[in-house]
Design a protein around this motif. Structure first.
Motif, PDB file in Angstrom:
ATOM      1  N   TYR A   1       0.801  -1.210   0.000  1.00  0.00           N
ATOM      2  CA  TYR A   1       0.000   0.000   0.000  1.00  0.00           C
ATOM      3  C   TYR A   1       0.843   1.275   0.000  1.00  0.00           C
ATOM      4  CZ  TYR A   1      -3.641  -3.407   0.803  1.00  0.00           C
ATOM      5  OH  TYR A   1      -4.464  -4.494   0.674  1.00  0.00           O
ATOM      6  N   GLY A   2       1.816   1.309  -0.885  1.00  0.00           N
ATOM      7  CA  GLY A   2       2.576   2.532  -1.113  1.00  0.00           C
ATOM      8  C   GLY A   2       3.915   2.614  -0.430  1.00  0.00           C
ATOM      9  N   GLY A   3       4.284   1.586   0.338  1.00  0.00           N
ATOM     10  CA  GLY A   3       5.559   1.635   1.053  1.00  0.00           C
ATOM     11  C   GLY A   3       6.718   1.074   0.265  1.00  0.00           C
ATOM     12  N   HIS A   4       6.497  -0.078  -0.393  1.00  0.00           N
ATOM     13  CA  HIS A   4       7.563  -0.762  -1.118  1.00  0.00           C
ATOM     14  C   HIS A   4       6.989  -1.457  -2.345  1.00  0.00           C
ATOM     15  CE1 HIS A   4       8.826  -0.528   3.118  1.00  0.00           C
ATOM     16  NE2 HIS A   4      10.044  -0.398   2.654  1.00  0.00           N
ATOM     17  N   VAL A   5       7.772  -1.501  -3.405  1.00  0.00           N
ATOM     18  CA  VAL A   5       7.275  -2.057  -4.664  1.00  0.00           C
ATOM     19  C   VAL A   5       7.296  -3.580  -4.665  1.00  0.00           C
ATOM     20  CG1 VAL A   5       7.888  -0.065  -6.076  1.00  0.00           C
ATOM     21  CG2 VAL A   5       9.582  -1.879  -5.718  1.00  0.00           C
ATOM     22  N   ASN A   6       6.403  -4.145  -5.454  1.00  0.00           N
ATOM     23  CA  ASN A   6       6.440  -5.570  -5.739  1.00  0.00           C
ATOM     24  C   ASN A   6       7.268  -5.808  -7.001  1.00  0.00           C
ATOM     25  OD1 ASN A   6       4.741  -4.855  -7.893  1.00  0.00           O
ATOM     26  ND2 ASN A   6       2.884  -5.440  -6.784  1.00  0.00           N
ATOM     27  N   ALA A   7       7.207  -7.013  -7.549  1.00  0.00           N
ATOM     28  CA  ALA A   7       8.025  -7.351  -8.709  1.00  0.00           C
ATOM     29  C   ALA A   7       7.734  -6.440  -9.909  1.00  0.00           C
ATOM     30  CB  ALA A   7       7.804  -8.814  -9.095  1.00  0.00           C
ATOM     31  N   LEU A   8       6.462  -6.046 -10.077  1.00  0.00           N
ATOM     32  CA  LEU A   8       6.112  -5.165 -11.188  1.00  0.00           C
ATOM     33  C   LEU A   8       6.829  -3.820 -11.048  1.00  0.00           C
ATOM     34  CD1 LEU A   8       2.253  -5.858 -11.353  1.00  0.00           C
ATOM     35  CD2 LEU A   8       4.034  -6.808 -12.846  1.00  0.00           C
ATOM     36  N   GLY A   9       6.776  -3.260  -9.848  1.00  0.00           N
ATOM     37  CA  GLY A   9       7.449  -1.986  -9.611  1.00  0.00           C
ATOM     38  C   GLY A   9       8.954  -2.111  -9.649  1.00  0.00           C
ATOM     39  N   GLU A  10       9.466  -3.227  -9.142  1.00  0.00           N
ATOM     40  CA  GLU A  10      10.929  -3.450  -9.139  1.00  0.00           C
ATOM     41  C   GLU A  10      11.501  -3.437 -10.540  1.00  0.00           C
ATOM     42  OE1 GLU A  10      13.331  -6.513 -10.532  1.00  0.00           O
ATOM     43  OE2 GLU A  10      12.029  -7.515  -9.071  1.00  0.00           O
TER      44      GLU A  10
END
Length: 357
Positions: A286-295
């Motif tokens: 919820y906005g703190g750290h990215v998942n694989a898509l964001g990474e």
């Protein structure tokens, strides 16, 4: 005492200390942070060209295997949860014992928070100190990070903390750490799955400044002076997250200070559209750290920036970097699986559980 007795005493003390260090390395609690640091120590000397340091935005945001696979950049993260900025200098010193990186990449998020919030939180301090090999630099780090002198001995000799881990002593993964060196197959990366959507507020047009906590400014000045003394390049980065306006104002102040000292700041939060980051799909918490898509998106943006602004060598197909080729191959497989998992969660609206503050 005779010379023979003195020699026996020296031999006994040497063997005792060697056993103490070895046993401590083995029974230190296993987990991702230990794996990241033992992985760093296992890297061949003078093969790393960039060191990433900072808190939890580092290890799930930036893929060392992808930086290598796409540009040949050999970078490694020395990152821990809630890593206090005061630790950064000691981690950079530690890295240079076995490596000669030309670039330090420093994540800035924790500079916006008062150090006193984390000073007495043992688990976050130990994330740094208990994952360093025994050395003077480790002692210096403990002295800097642990204000309670009466507690420092439990950090100097962290076997006091982990003596109850005897049952893990004979686990193969633990025994492999007898020198505190064990190869990390993904070069310190943690690929995150799960999706936690969040409404993002764009504060990129906010220009007001707010001074961060004074103790962090002291730490920043000391860090900048240290980097100056090394003659190395340094890039300060601010990973994207759902920040508040007050944090934006503090980072404006920090950016001005860092740039005035002659070092660039790459603020991902000012380039959300360029990165292609979607706060409704690319974070797992919820906005703190990215998942694989964001990474994947953040790594690609960093890679392009490094290619454009630095002349880091292309290590692909160079003898001695075979483990990096393997890491790139493994990453592509694991990343594809993780991205598919995230997309499935999005399609099914299977959102990650929210963690209470």
């Amino acid at each position: 005492m005779t010379k023979k007795q003195a020699l026996k005493a020296v031999v006994f003390l040497t063997v005792f200390l060697w056993l103490l260090v070895t046993v401590t390395y083995i029974i230190r609690t296993n987990g991702d942070v230990k794996d990241r640091f033992t992985g760093f120590y296992a890297e061949k000397e003078n093969t790393i060209d960039a060191i990433l340091v900072g808190s939890s935005p580092v290890y799930p945001y930036y893929s060392a295997p992808a930086l290598y696979g796409k540009s040949g950049i050999a970078a490694y993260p020395l990152s821990t949860n809630n890593q206090r900025p005061k630790a950064i200098k000691y981690l950079l010193k530690e890295a240079q014992k076995t490596q000669d990186p030309s670039l330090f990449i420093i994540e800035m998020r924790m500079f916006s928070m008062p150090d006193e919030e984390w000073e007495d939180t043992m688990i976050f301090t130990r994330g740094v100190t208990d994952n360093l090999k025994y050395s003077k630099n480790r002692v210096d780090a403990i002295n800097a990070l642990v204000s309670d002198r009466s507690e420092r001995y439990t950090y100097y000799f962290d076997i006091f903390k982990y003596h109850s881990n005897w049952k893990t002593f004979f686990l193969p993964d633990q025994l492999a750490c007898w020198r505190y060196e064990k190869k990390n197959l993904l070069k310190g990366l943690e690929i995150k799955t799960g999706v936690g959507p969040v409404d993002w507020t764009d504060y990129s047009d906010v220009t007001e400044k707010m001074e961060p906590a004074k103790e962090q400014l002291v730490v920043l000045d000391d860090l900048l002076s240290y980097i100056d003394s090394t003659g190395k390049d340094a890039l300060f980065i601010l990973s994207p997250y759902g920040m508040e306006k007050e944090a934006r104002m503090k980072f404006n102040d920090l950016t001005e200070r860092i740039e005035a000292a002659g070092y660039p700041v790459l603020d991902f939060n000012q380039h959300i559209d360029e990165i292609g980051l979607d706060f409704s799909t690319d974070f797992y918490d919820y906005g703190g750290h990215v998942n694989a898509l964001g990474e994947g998106k953040c790594t690609e943006f960093l890679r392009q920036y490094l290619d454009s602004h630095y002349e880091l060598p292309d290590r692909r197909s160079v003898q001695g970097y075979e483990s990096w080729d393997s890491a790139w191959k493994l990453y592509q497989q694991k990343q594809s699986e993780a991205e598919a998992s995230c997309r499935k969660d999005i399609e099914e609206e299977n959102w990650a559980p929210e963690v209470a503050d």
